[in-house]
Enzyme design. Structure first.
Site, PDB file in Angstrom:
ATOM      1  N   GLU A   1     -11.267   1.311  -2.464  1.00  0.00           N
ATOM      2  CA  GLU A   1     -10.593   1.570  -1.191  1.00  0.00           C
ATOM      3  C   GLU A   1      -9.343   2.383  -1.459  1.00  0.00           C
ATOM      4  OE1 GLU A   1      -9.828  -2.313   0.366  1.00  0.00           O
ATOM      5  OE2 GLU A   1      -8.556  -2.909  -1.307  1.00  0.00           O
TER       6      GLU A   1
ATOM      7  N   ASP B   1       0.823  -1.218   0.000  1.00  0.00           N
ATOM      8  CA  ASP B   1       0.000   0.000   0.000  1.00  0.00           C
ATOM      9  C   ASP B   1       0.856   1.266   0.000  1.00  0.00           C
ATOM     10  OD1 ASP B   1      -2.132  -1.857   0.402  1.00  0.00           O
ATOM     11  OD2 ASP B   1      -1.786  -1.754   2.558  1.00  0.00           O
TER      12      ASP B   1
END
Length: 510
Positions: A182, A17
């Site tokens: 997301e 991420d």
């Protein structure tokens, strides 16, 4: 590959991420750290290709339960931003809420985690300070905790980033067109507001971009990066930066299974219609696909080739920045030393079904650094009681450890393997494979593609001896497999035994 080119992945290691920010001539990257401590590694680069770890945001997570191993919990999907002459990192923990830390010196001390908003299942926060003084925060949801999925929520935020204001509003519902939406990252360019966000799942998804003339919307979506005909599955979740010459670059991850979420760098440009195109074109609708090799950023002087740190001589008896514990560290785990890492032989965890290696909080681990590599160490066991041991570990939801153990007055090599079953039960086996004459030896593991691990050992001045059969590494909970060191006692009571490690060395072989 020429000196004017780079090759993806730029980081063949589990920096999950990733988010990125430019501050003058410097670039800073942050990534998820989950349950591993110290948390939130900060990486630095001056050319976007070569990166080194320079710091962590904090050493321990001051929340209940994190003194024990909490697989898959902890720090999720941070954002890093430069505002008001400070670096800011916002992150979530899936069960506790949204947090913020800041610093005016990324190499120095960061502020302690401040809870911006207690919440269960609010994840992936990104702040945004508008040029009119307004401050905002956008976040996603973890369905497992909140019962909500595919949606992004917007809040007004206090300018100091310490609290959310008023009621939130859902600004995009991707249930039909952007499933598993997301990881939002917010930007402004040319009067438009943009949210870069991954969708479609970690392993097979894509990068989408939302655009609006106001933060409150309405937002329209365009999918901009797909796998295409490349081997890069699910290319998404990252951030972009713009250079002085107008060049734009996007970093993102690829889920590489047991190797974790590895990092790629893509060229990016803005089309005349105000939408970005990432990678190389693959269609007429603005979609791109990842590049595997590309020209380096032309305006950035290339740095000498380097990767995040792996080797360690344990100067002053302290592990380097590449190492992380499985939980909040305890003062007794690491003992003072002089150019040797001295680890206490800690007992196995207590409690039902937790008396095994899987639940050890005091494993000292680092990421797999490449597809293929060799790691080795030298250790001396100063045992205080029966069952004291230490050695080399490959760890994931399948794990293996080659240990030097003291048992009944003799030294021996112990081979430990285990795995977490689908039913949540750990199956572990232990086997004595050889007696040793002294309490000192070298240990080695060779990792080849597919995570096939071949362990070996040797006593001083002797030849290497192999452990058979080889071991197949497995990923952990939301993370890739790791390699590292451990000291423990296999008896229930605490021990004063110490395992001293002289060095840890890696050779990347492919």
């Amino acid at each position: 590959m020429t000196q004017s080119e780079y090759q993806n992945p730029i980081l063949c290691a589990d920096y999950s991420d990733p988010d990125i920010v430019r501050v003058g001539d410097d670039f800073f990257m942050v990534s998820s750290s989950f349950n591993h401590m110290p948390a939130l590694p900060i990486l630095h680069s001056t050319d976007l290709v070569n990166w080194q770890i320079i710091n962590h945001v904090f050493d321990a997570l001051p929340l209940p339960g994190y003194d024990e191993y909490q697989p898959g919990k902890g720090v999720w999907a941070p954002s890093i931003r430069w505002h008001d002459d400070k670096l800011w990192v916002f992150f979530s923990t899936p069960d506790e809420g949204i947090f913020m830390c800041q610093t005016d010196d990324p190499w120095g001390q960061w502020s302690a985690p401040h809870c911006v908003q207690p919440a269960k299942g609010w994840i992936d926060p990104c702040p945004f300070w508008d040029d009119n003084g307004d401050a905002w925060l956008v976040h996603a949801f973890a369905h497992s905790r909140s019962g909500i999925k595919h949606k992004l929520q917007l809040f007004a935020m206090s300018p100091d980033g310490t609290s959310l204001l008023g009621e939130g509003r859902i600004i995009y519902d991707g249930s039909c067109d952007q499933p598993t939406l997301e990881g939002p990252k917010v930007y402004k360019r040319g009067g438009w507001y943009y949210i870069f966000a991954p969708a479609g799942s970690v392993e097979t998804g894509w990068e989408t971009v939302l655009r609006a003339s106001s933060m409150t919307g309405p937002w329209e979506a365009r999918n901009v990066l797909f796998q295409g005909d490349t081997p890069v599955n699910g290319p998404h979740q990252g951030g972009w930066v713009e250079l002085d010459d107008g060049e734009c670059w996007f970093v993102h991850f690829q889920d590489a299974h047991l190797y974790g979420r590895i990092v790629h760098l893509q060229p990016m440009r803005w089309e005349q219609d105000g939408w970005p195109r990432i990678g190389e074109p693959m269609g007429d609708e603005g979609e791109g696909q990842p590049v595997m090799r590309w020209a380096r950023p032309t305006s950035l002087p290339p740095s000498p080739r380097c990767l995040p740190q792996t080797d360690d001589s344990f100067a002053h008896g302290v592990p380097g920045l590449q190492w992380q514990w499985q939980a909040n560290p305890h003062a007794d785990w690491l003992l003072p030393g002089n150019d040797r890492l001295n680890l206490r032989c800690c007992p196995l965890p207590q409690g039902e079904d937790k008396g095994n290696f899987y639940w050890l909080p005091n494993l000292l681990l680092q990421k797999f650094p490449a597809w293929q590599f060799i790691a080795r160490t030298s250790l001396t066991l100063n045992a205080a009681k029966n069952g004291d041991a230490g050695g080399l570990v490959i760890y994931g939801e399948r794990y293996a450890a080659l240990l030097l153990e003291k048992r009944d007055g003799q030294h021996q090599l112990l081979w430990v393997t285990g795995w977490m079953s689908d039913a949540g039960i750990v199956r572990e086996s232990r086997q004595v494979i050889a007696p040793l004459n002294v309490g000192t030896c070298e240990l080695r593991v060779s990792v080849t593609r597919g995570g096939i691990c071949r362990f070996a050992w040797r006593e001083p001045e002797e030849n290497w001896q192999s452990v058979t059969p080889p071991f197949a590494a497995g990923k952990g909970k939301w993370v890739g497999a790791k390699v590292g060191l451990v000291a423990l006692t296999l008896e229930a009571a605490a021990s004063q035994g110490i395992c001293g490690f002289d060095y840890f060395a890696t050779d990347i072989t492919g």
